[in-house]
Each structure stands twice: as C-alpha cells, then as structure tokens.
Scaffold this active site. Structure first.
Site, PDB file in Angstrom:
ATOM      1  N   HIS A 192       0.859  -1.183   0.000  1.00 39.04           N
ATOM      2  CA  HIS A 192       0.000   0.000   0.000  1.00 39.04           C
ATOM      3  C   HIS A 192       0.896   1.233   0.000  1.00 39.04           C
ATOM      4  CE1 HIS A 192       0.920   1.058   4.164  1.00 39.04           C
ATOM      5  NE2 HIS A 192       0.673  -0.191   4.521  1.00 39.04           N
ATOM      6  N   ASP A 315      -2.625 -18.313  13.823  1.00 45.65           N
ATOM      7  CA  ASP A 315      -1.452 -18.829  14.524  1.00 45.65           C
ATOM      8  C   ASP A 315      -1.441 -18.346  15.981  1.00 45.65           C
ATOM      9  OD1 ASP A 315       1.541 -18.814  15.360  1.00 45.65           O
ATOM     10  OD2 ASP A 315       1.505 -19.979  13.509  1.00 45.65           O
ATOM     11  N   SER A 330       2.820  -4.561   7.299  1.00 45.51           N
ATOM     12  CA  SER A 330       2.401  -4.354   5.910  1.00 45.51           C
ATOM     13  C   SER A 330       3.524  -4.778   4.967  1.00 45.51           C
ATOM     14  CB  SER A 330       2.064  -2.887   5.673  1.00 45.51           C
ATOM     15  OG  SER A 330       0.945  -2.500   6.416  1.00 45.51           O
TER      16      SER A 330
END
Length: 366
Positions: A192, A315, A330
């Site tokens: 992004h 997890d 990210s």
C-alpha cells in the site's frame, strides 16, 4: 434460436466437465487439496464469464526471493525537520554542537547545505561527512521564512565521522516489511502507499531503505491498531526507493541481501483460493518466521487493484505476540501451496486478527 441456445449450454457444460476432470487429475498427482474446492466456489460461472470476456489465467514464469524482513523506509521531500540538537566530543576532546553554534533550532527545516538541495536526512549526513571540517553555507526555514547561516561540521571522536550535532526527520519515514526481491535487485514492499497525516499518497522524488531492527511490539486490540517498534541507522542505507503508489513502495537494493538464497514461484490471481496459508514476518526476536493464517476470501480480479484478499490470523504464537496484524507488518508475504500469492496490507481496526491482502501479481506488474 432455441437449438442454438441448447447447443451453447451443452458446449459450456462439456467444457466445465472437462475442466473439473482436469482439476481432479491434477489434485491426484500433486495432492493439492485446495484445487478440489474449484467446483464448490462458483468457478463454473467464472469460466463461463471467461469465455465471453477473454479473461484467462496468465502464467507467471518469474521466481523471486521471499521477503518478510523489516525495512527502514524514507521518502525524500523538500527539506528535513530538525527534531533535536545533541552535543558530542570532537577530535580535540571538547563537547560541541555545530548546529547550535550556527543558530539552528528545533523545528527549523533545513532545505539547502553547501549549495545542494536537501531531500532527506541521509543526504545531510553525506555532505557533512564529506566536508572534512570545512565551513558549509546552510539555508533553513523558520516560521516560513528562509534563514541563512554557516555551519562547521566537527569530527566525532567516537564515531570517526564529521557531524552537525542534530537529529532530523524526513518528510516521511517509517518501518515496513519487504515482500520480495527480484533477481535484478528490484524489490517490492508494503503493498500500500506511504501517506501523509491527511491520508494523501506522498510523492516520491527519491527515497531510501535501511537496515532495521524490531525493538518491541505494541499489541493490537479492538479499536486500536498495534505497532512494531523499530529503529534504523541512516549510515546503513541498503538501497533506494523509486516509486510510491497504490500498490506499495518499490525500489532497488545496492546488492543482493544475504538472505536471498532460494527463490519462490509467484502465483497468478486465478490460483489463489480460500483456505490455509502462511505469512512471513520478523518480530522482536529479529528472526523471520512463518505464521499460519486463513485466506477467508479471494476476490477474482482481472485488472490491478488492491484489497484482493481477506485474511484471518490463526497462529497462536502470532496472536499471543501481536494480537493479529499490526502496523509495520504491511508487506509481509503470503504463501499458499508453495507460491507467493500476495502481501498483507491492512488490518480491520475492530478485529485485529483480520485484514486485507493484495495479490503479488499486481505488485510485480507495478
């Protein structure tokens, strides 16, 4: 007309039946459990649409080195902001602060040093160290007005380099995760854009990437995104950023990173299926590890777009450490069936265990 429609429907049915058989045979040979979901996830209608739109899977032959490592990232803008002044011991054994002596203050914006435009902190350091202690003309903004002075770098007795005695902040800087490295040293990260406080994509005239270490974790919780806390040194620049756009921050390394030993295939958008997958990221132990997630939704996309996947962290170790997806993760690569399928991009603020992912193909075709 009726006969034509019956023929067309029969043809489509036979084509789909043949595709299902092919998928089943592939599943037997490769033991690919996910492929067996094809008949149940609406792919019949996808294939029918593909007949009329011409949207067929595009094979990606390229293999890349897998990321999952933290990066210190800066995007250079117009000048750097002074956020601190510091004294150090010079080669004569005396405390000094060249910036303070030159009349520079906190919140000043340095725009020019020795006649050269300043776009980032690393350039400031480079010019100061190359000065060999000679006085340098400096221009800076204070309350919107340009000021001029002369600053004389001093040699730090401990570091052995010429310094100005100040801390600066680039127009945009932060920590993100590397997604992949290509064999030509180009890389993709974040998935992004880097944005300013107003949410606008920062224009990238130049930028840098630096070695980074994760020092701590602020755990995410409902209503508040967590964060990976890290640090990086401007003396350890490892590459440059050349593009910051909707699909991530992209650049080139100066040399192939040491971790680049084995390549991984890149999946086409059409290969990604809901089901189990792995993400790779580095936490405060500074070791890259894989963590289990589930791809909840894989949106069919025939052209470049972000937010192609919805993912859910399952997890236990990752949930215990971070609460799910946090800022700084990210760009964490998503791997399914041994292929790079995408990268983590956003977290759901009201549920940090869930977030969005972008398809790797769109990052590679940036």
């Amino acid at each position: 007309m009726k006969k034509f429609l019956l023929f067309l429907l029969s043809f489509i049915f036979m084509l789909q039946f043949g595709l299902l058989v092919a998928h089943a045979e592939t599943n037997i040979v490769a033991q690919d459990v996910v492929a067996m979901q094809t008949a149940a996830d609406g792919s019949f209608f996808d294939e029918v649409g593909n007949l009329f739109t011409g949207n067929r899977p595009t094979k990606i032959d390229e293999e890349v080195y897998l990321g999952g490592y933290p990066l210190g990232i800066t995007l250079d803008g117009d000048g750097v902001t002074v956020i601190g002044l510091n004294e150090f011991v010079n080669q004569d054994g005396k405390l000094c602060c060249p910036a303070l002596t030159a009349g520079i203050a906190i919140n000043d914006v340095i725009v020019e040093l020795n006649g050269r435009k300043i776009y980032g902190s690393s350039k400031l350091t480079e010019i100061a160290n190359a000065s060999k202690g000679n006085p340098l003309p400096v221009k800076f903004l204070r309350d919107g007005k340009i000021q001029e002075s002369t600053i004389t770098p001093q040699k730090d007795l401990t570091a052995g380099q010429y310094r100005l005695g100040l801390w600066t902040r680039d127009s945009s800087s932060g920590i993100g995760t590397l997604t992949y490295v290509r064999k030509n040293l180009n890389f993709g990260s974040l998935g992004h854009p880097i944005c300013d406080p107003q949410g606008n994509t920062v224009n990238c005239s130049n930028g840098g990437v630096f070695n980074c270490s994760i020092d701590g974790i602020e755990k995410g919780k409902k209503g508040a995104a967590g964060e990976l806390k890290g640090s990086f040194c401007f003396d350890e620049r490892t590459g440059n950023i050349y593009t910051n756009n909707k699909f991530g921050a992209f650049g080139t390394f100066n040399s192939l990173p040491q971790f680049c030993a084995k390549t991984i295939a890149v999946a086409d958008v059409s290969e990604v299926r809901p089901g189990k997958a792995l993400i790779y990221c580095t936490l405060d132990d500074n070791v890259r590890k894989s963590y289990e997630i589930e791809i909840v939704k894989a949106t069919p996309q025939s052209s470049r777009d972000d937010k192609g996947m919805v993912i859910h962290v399952t997890d236990k170790e990752l949930l215990e450490k971070t609460g799910g997806i946090v800022q700084g993760m990210s760009g964490s690569p998503i791997v399914q069936n041994g292929k790079l399928v995408g990268a983590v991009t956003h977290v759901f603020v009201n549920d940090p265990t869930r977030g969005y992912g972008i398809y790797a193909k769109w990052m590679l075709t940036n």
